[in-house]
Design an enzyme around this catalytic site. Structure first.
Site, PDB file in Angstrom:
ATOM      1  N   GLU A 102      51.379 -11.918  -5.646  1.00  0.00           N
ATOM      2  CA  GLU A 102      51.118 -12.387  -4.278  1.00  0.00           C
ATOM      3  C   GLU A 102      49.631 -12.659  -4.120  1.00  0.00           C
ATOM      4  OE1 GLU A 102      52.062 -13.592  -1.655  1.00  0.00           O
ATOM      5  OE2 GLU A 102      53.595 -12.501  -0.565  1.00  0.00           O
ATOM      6  N   ASP A 106      49.915  -8.535   3.751  1.00  0.00           N
ATOM      7  CA  ASP A 106      49.408  -8.304   5.103  1.00  0.00           C
ATOM      8  C   ASP A 106      50.306  -7.244   5.767  1.00  0.00           C
ATOM      9  OD1 ASP A 106      47.919  -8.853   7.425  1.00  0.00           O
ATOM     10  OD2 ASP A 106      49.232 -10.471   8.041  1.00  0.00           O
ATOM     11  N   VAL A 156      41.516 -14.491   6.311  1.00  0.00           N
ATOM     12  CA  VAL A 156      40.675 -15.020   5.228  1.00  0.00           C
ATOM     13  C   VAL A 156      41.232 -16.349   4.712  1.00  0.00           C
ATOM     14  CG1 VAL A 156      39.724 -12.819   4.430  1.00  0.00           C
ATOM     15  CG2 VAL A 156      41.931 -13.585   3.537  1.00  0.00           C
TER      16      VAL A 156
HETATM   17  P1  5GP Z   1      53.064 -10.432   5.055  1.00  0.00           P
HETATM   18  O1  5GP Z   1      54.508 -10.832   4.919  1.00  0.00           O
HETATM   19  O2  5GP Z   1      52.621  -9.379   4.063  1.00  0.00           O
HETATM   20  O3  5GP Z   1      52.726 -10.059   6.473  1.00  0.00           O
HETATM   21  O4  5GP Z   1      52.205 -11.742   4.824  1.00  0.00           O
HETATM   22  C1  5GP Z   1      52.117 -12.344   3.616  1.00  0.00           C
HETATM   23  C2  5GP Z   1      51.752 -13.801   3.748  1.00  0.00           C
HETATM   24  O5  5GP Z   1      51.075 -14.101   4.990  1.00  0.00           O
HETATM   25  C3  5GP Z   1      50.777 -14.174   2.661  1.00  0.00           C
HETATM   26  O6  5GP Z   1      51.454 -14.557   1.478  1.00  0.00           O
HETATM   27  C4  5GP Z   1      50.009 -15.310   3.313  1.00  0.00           C
HETATM   28  O7  5GP Z   1      50.696 -16.525   3.115  1.00  0.00           O
HETATM   29  C5  5GP Z   1      49.995 -14.978   4.780  1.00  0.00           C
HETATM   30  N1  5GP Z   1      48.726 -14.303   5.180  1.00  0.00           N
HETATM   31  C6  5GP Z   1      48.580 -13.030   5.598  1.00  0.00           C
HETATM   32  N2  5GP Z   1      47.291 -12.750   5.889  1.00  0.00           N
HETATM   33  C7  5GP Z   1      46.600 -13.893   5.636  1.00  0.00           C
HETATM   34  C8  5GP Z   1      45.202 -14.239   5.741  1.00  0.00           C
HETATM   35  O8  5GP Z   1      44.318 -13.462   6.120  1.00  0.00           O
HETATM   36  N3  5GP Z   1      44.871 -15.514   5.381  1.00  0.00           N
HETATM   37  C9  5GP Z   1      45.801 -16.432   4.971  1.00  0.00           C
HETATM   38  N4  5GP Z   1      45.330 -17.646   4.644  1.00  0.00           N
HETATM   39  N5  5GP Z   1      47.115 -16.136   4.861  1.00  0.00           N
HETATM   40  C10 5GP Z   1      47.516 -14.873   5.191  1.00  0.00           C
END
Ligand code: 5GP
Length: 178
Positions: A102, A106, A156
């Site tokens: 990954e 987040d 980011v």
């Molecule tokens: P999660 O499912 O863990 O909440 O989020 C994962 C996905 O959210 C990552 O693969 C990414 O695509 C997006 N994401 C989460 N935080 C960020 C961030 O700070 N910047 C960007 N560009 N994408 C993020």
């Protein structure tokens, strides 16, 4: 500290190219040691992880395979909420040592929803490698085995990660400026 503009927002330098490379080399060394004599299968989740996957893969000195998948979530398919489906997963995972790649973890929801699909295929082992991790944002229980950087809960961009489709080509990682 230098700043850049992506679309309407200003981002400040956060992680340099050399710091990123250093952490990727460290993770690759750990994987080279942990998987010595094995042939792990890396599953890189598109789009964001393409740069990390590529640079990490180049540092491996063990036998390894890689495939790239996209995840699509459908709302309301079942009353339980989102169902995540993988597109492009055309390799059998049975008895394989799988490492999911990954760009960033987040809340952990993406992996939390996707990992059961991998487990359904009975791999011999399953680990997660992420370049970035926001521990404060994590909402779903998840063990992450290889982490490049634990970072604060701020948006980011760069090195594969986008803001509204742009910024993926940046060699460094930038953080949203206040
Ligand atoms: P999660 O499912 O863990 O909440 O989020 C994962 C996905 O959210 C990552 O693969 C990414 O695509 C997006 N994401 C989460 N935080 C960020 C961030 O700070 N910047 C960007 N560009 N994408 C993020």
């Amino acid at each position: 500290m230098s700043t850049i503009k992506v679309h309407d927002k200003t981002f400040a330098t956060f992680l340099s190219e050399s710091a990123i490379n250093e952490q990727i080399k460290r993770i690759a060394q750990e994987i080279n040691t942990d998987y010595k004599g094995k042939t792990p299968l890396f599953i890189a989740i598109l789009n964001g992880s393409f740069m990390f996957a590529s640079d990490l893969f180049k540092e491996l000195d063990i036998e390894a395979q890689v495939c790239f998948i996209k995840l699509a979530s459908y709302q309301g398919v079942k009353s339980t909420g989102n169902v995540v489906t993988s597109i492009g997963l055309d390799v059998s995972l049975k008895d394989r040592d799988v490492i999911v790649i990954e760009d960033i973890v987040d809340t952990g929801k993406t992996l939390h929803d996707f990992l059961p699909q991998i487990m359904d295929q009975h791999p011999s082992s399953l680990k997660i490698a992420t370049l970035l991790h926001k521990p404060e944002a994590l909402k779903y229980p998840l063990t992450i085995d290889y982490v490049g950087f634990s970072i604060p809960n701020k948006f980011v961009v760069g090195y594969g990660l986008d803001y509204d489709g742009l910024g993926r080509n940046l060699r460094e990682i930038f953080q949203l400026a206040e």
